[in-house]
Design an enzyme around this catalytic site. Sequence first.
Site, short mmCIF file in Angstrom:
data_model
loop_
_atom_site.label_atom_id
_atom_site.label_comp_id
_atom_site.label_asym_id
_atom_site.label_seq_id
_atom_site.Cartn_x
_atom_site.Cartn_y
_atom_site.Cartn_z
N GLY A 1 0.84 -1.20 0.00
CA GLY A 1 0.00 0.00 0.00
C GLY A 1 0.87 1.23 0.00
N CYS A 2 0.35 2.29 0.58
CA CYS A 2 1.06 3.56 0.63
C CYS A 2 2.35 3.42 1.42
CB CYS A 2 0.15 4.60 1.28
SG CYS A 2 0.95 6.18 1.57
#
Length: 185
Positions: free
Chosen positions: A18-19
């Site tokens: 993810g981020c």
Amino acid sequence: MHGNEKNQLTNNIVLGGGCFWCIEAILKNVKGIHTIIPGYSGGYTENPTYKEVCTNQTGHAEVVKIIYDPDTISLDYILKLFFVIHDPTTKDRQGGDIGSQYRSIILPASVEQEKIAYKVKKEIQDEKIWKNPIVTEIKMLDKFYPAEKEHQNYFELHPEVAYCQAVIEPKVRKFRQKFIDYLKK
């Protein structure tokens, strides 16, 4: 080395879940992890920028390069933490972040690390921690490109940003409560 002195070794592994702001913020205070560098890897564009990676046209994922002391924390344990701090069962997505740049990926730097990654992935799958099958990609590290300076220590430097308050801070708090024994003092 003199006598019984031991050379302190460090290793590194590149992970995407993810981020990269989230992964960095969660793992940066774990004992044995010396440095976390947000960046890009797993794709084909040379020297990509954040803006380019966000177009979903570079093949790169947002990742972090984790530099750790294997005498303090094992790669097995780092990977087990990795598999519980993000959802490794969603393809090209983590929560509201959608696109291949947010995919779950492990980029080992050696054949030994690759074997450990497959072993831990199977263990996590067999333990049924996640209801759905794990889709984490395991691919040998080719190149790692550090992210721009403004993406380094993002959560620490910008706690007032809405994304940090709504997404990162709750993840960090939950992790700190659950894994308090593994945090740096």
